[in-house]
Design an enzyme around this catalytic site. Structure first.
Site, PDB file in Angstrom:
ATOM      1  N   LYS A 109       0.954  -1.150   0.023  1.00  0.00           N
ATOM      2  CA  LYS A 109      -0.119   0.054   0.025  1.00  0.00           C
ATOM      3  C   LYS A 109       0.679   1.295  -0.035  1.00  0.00           C
ATOM      4  CE  LYS A 109      -4.482   0.688  -0.007  1.00  0.00           C
ATOM      5  NZ  LYS A 109      -5.542   0.064  -0.758  1.00  0.00           N
ATOM      6  N   ASP A 149      -6.226   4.334  -5.849  1.00  0.00           N
ATOM      7  CA  ASP A 149      -7.019   4.029  -4.625  1.00  0.00           C
ATOM      8  C   ASP A 149      -7.711   5.554  -4.297  1.00  0.00           C
ATOM      9  OD1 ASP A 149      -7.293   3.942  -1.394  1.00  0.00           O
ATOM     10  OD2 ASP A 149      -6.786   1.880  -1.900  1.00  0.00           O
TER      11      ASP A 149
END
Length: 419
Positions: A109, A149
């Site tokens: 991430k 995202d």
């Protein structure tokens, strides 16, 4: 003993979930010692020359939680609330999501603490390219693969893959997923999360002996995920009786005409005023007497306060974290099956995997082929999770961690990481 109150910190909460899984599975303590933190974590300064010539420096992160199963994979968000612990936790959840789906990935991430609403398009492009330069040594198609995202999109991914390709001196489209189709994006990616959610929900309904055809459905959130899920549920024979957006919802006991509703929203940019349904609030939608409730909006929508009034048999999480831990326990005790977000919204990373495969082979699939493969992966993951739920008598969310932790532990064991 808990290390701390995980509800106050997503990183600590993720650690506790792994600790619980390791203990329930009877695995060696070394498994938890490896999984409790990212294998690698990079914090970078991202300098950006503003349009007025001034210099702004933003803080960026990239977390690579575990790569025992393959290169790490996970989104990249631009948001002022991004913190190091949030990025660490999200990379850990990506490990669970990828392992549960059987993808050859670990969890990754990234994020930049920035309010993109204060930047021009040219400044966002500079920010995107500078970030890739800063993390270029630890990412790559066989190392770590970013994706869109919060507040990032296919255009930002295109700038990033272009910058990395310049650094490498060759086109490296497999670096990033969620790209525009013209440079290696995958058909079906836009609808993948909502589509995958319906595949998983139908699979859970079958495990429960609940007929999906004719089942009543309420969907909170009518963005990309919720609108696709509602439309596909209707096409699969369910009766979608309620939907909502941030302004409120609509209810029609006989079922909503989703095609007409989507056309109305395209024209009016909102649900309010649709003449073929009665208005309700978001709170009322959650408590409707339906078979399936799909929270696909914001986090923390089902809480200890309203969980006792939830009447659905299945709560299928399309959003990230729509059910609090306290509500989770209440629903489990009531016999409500919560399809956790770690599987419910995993259609996106699954089709991202398909995109990466297509980039690596230079052979591209049709949208029909993508959708068929997505159903296979979602259904298979649902079956594995439900079996673990039945074996250990735990909620599906814990069962997901059990499946994922067992798979990652096995990979670490055969690779010789555990002595």
């Amino acid at each position: 003993m808990a290390e701390a109150d995980g509800s106050l910190n997503p990183y600590l909460r993720a650690r506790e979930a792994f600790r619980d899984a390791v203990e329930r599975l009877g695995l060696e303590p070394a498994v938890y010692e490896i999984l409790k933190q990212p294998l690698r974590f990079l914090e970078v300064a991202v300098p950006v020359v503003r349009d007025d010539g001034s210099l702004a420096v933003f803080t960026g992160y990239r977390s690579q939680h575990n790569d025992a199963l393959g290169p790490t994979k996970g989104g990249l968000r631009f948001h002022p609330s991004v913190t190091a612990d949030e990025v660490r936790a999200l990379s850990m959840w990506m490990t669970v999501k990828s392992a549960l789906l059987g993808l050859p990935y670990g969890g990754g991430k990234g994020g930049i603490a920035v309010d993109v609403d204060t930047l021009s398009e040219r400044e966002i492009e500079r920010l995107s390219r500078e970030y890739i330069r800063a993390v270029s040594l630890i990412i790559g198609p066989e190392k770590d693969i970013p994706a869109p995202d919060v507040s990032t999109n296919p255009q930002i991914m295109a700038w990033m893959v272009d910058e990395y390709s310049r650094i490498r001196g060759e086109n490296t489209f497999g670096l990033i997923t969620g790209k525009p189709l013209v440079i290696g994006g995958s058909p079906g990616r836009l609808e993948a999360t909502g589509r995958g959610l319906i595949h998983a929900t139908r699979a859970l309904a079958r495990e429960m002996g609940l007929a999906f055809e004719g089942a009543t459905v309420a969907v909170q959130g009518f963005g990309n995920v919720g609108s696709v899920a509602a439309l596909l549920a209707s096409r699969a024979g369910a009766r979608v009786v309620a939907v909502s957006d941030k302004e409120g919802g609509l209810y029609r006991a006989q079922g909503l005409d989703l095609d007409r509703l989507l056309a109305y929203k395209r024209d009016h940019r909102r649900l309010a005023g649709f003449p073929e349904a009665e208005p309700i609030t978001n709170a009322q939608l959650l408590e409707l007497p339906v078979d399936i409730l799909i929270p696909a909006a914001l986090e923390n929508q089902i809480t200890a306060e309203n969980a006792p009034r939830i009447q659905a048999r299945i709560v299928a999480e399309g959003a990230n974290g729509p059910t609090t831990p306290e509500a989770d326990r209440i629903l489990f005790d009531k016999g409500v099956m919560v399809l956790p977000d770690v599987l419910g919204n995993a259609g996106g990373v699954t089709v991202s995997y398909f995109e990466w495969v297509q980039n690596q082979t230079r052979y591209y699939w049709t949208e029909t082929e993508v959708n068929e493969r997505l159903e296979t992966f979602m259904t298979r993951a649902m079956t594995a999770m439900h079996r673990m739920h039945a074996r250990y008598g735990v909620p599906l969310r814990q069962a997901a961690y059990l499946v994922a932790t067992a798979r990652v532990a096995e990979a670490m064991r055969v690779r010789g990481w555990l002595k």
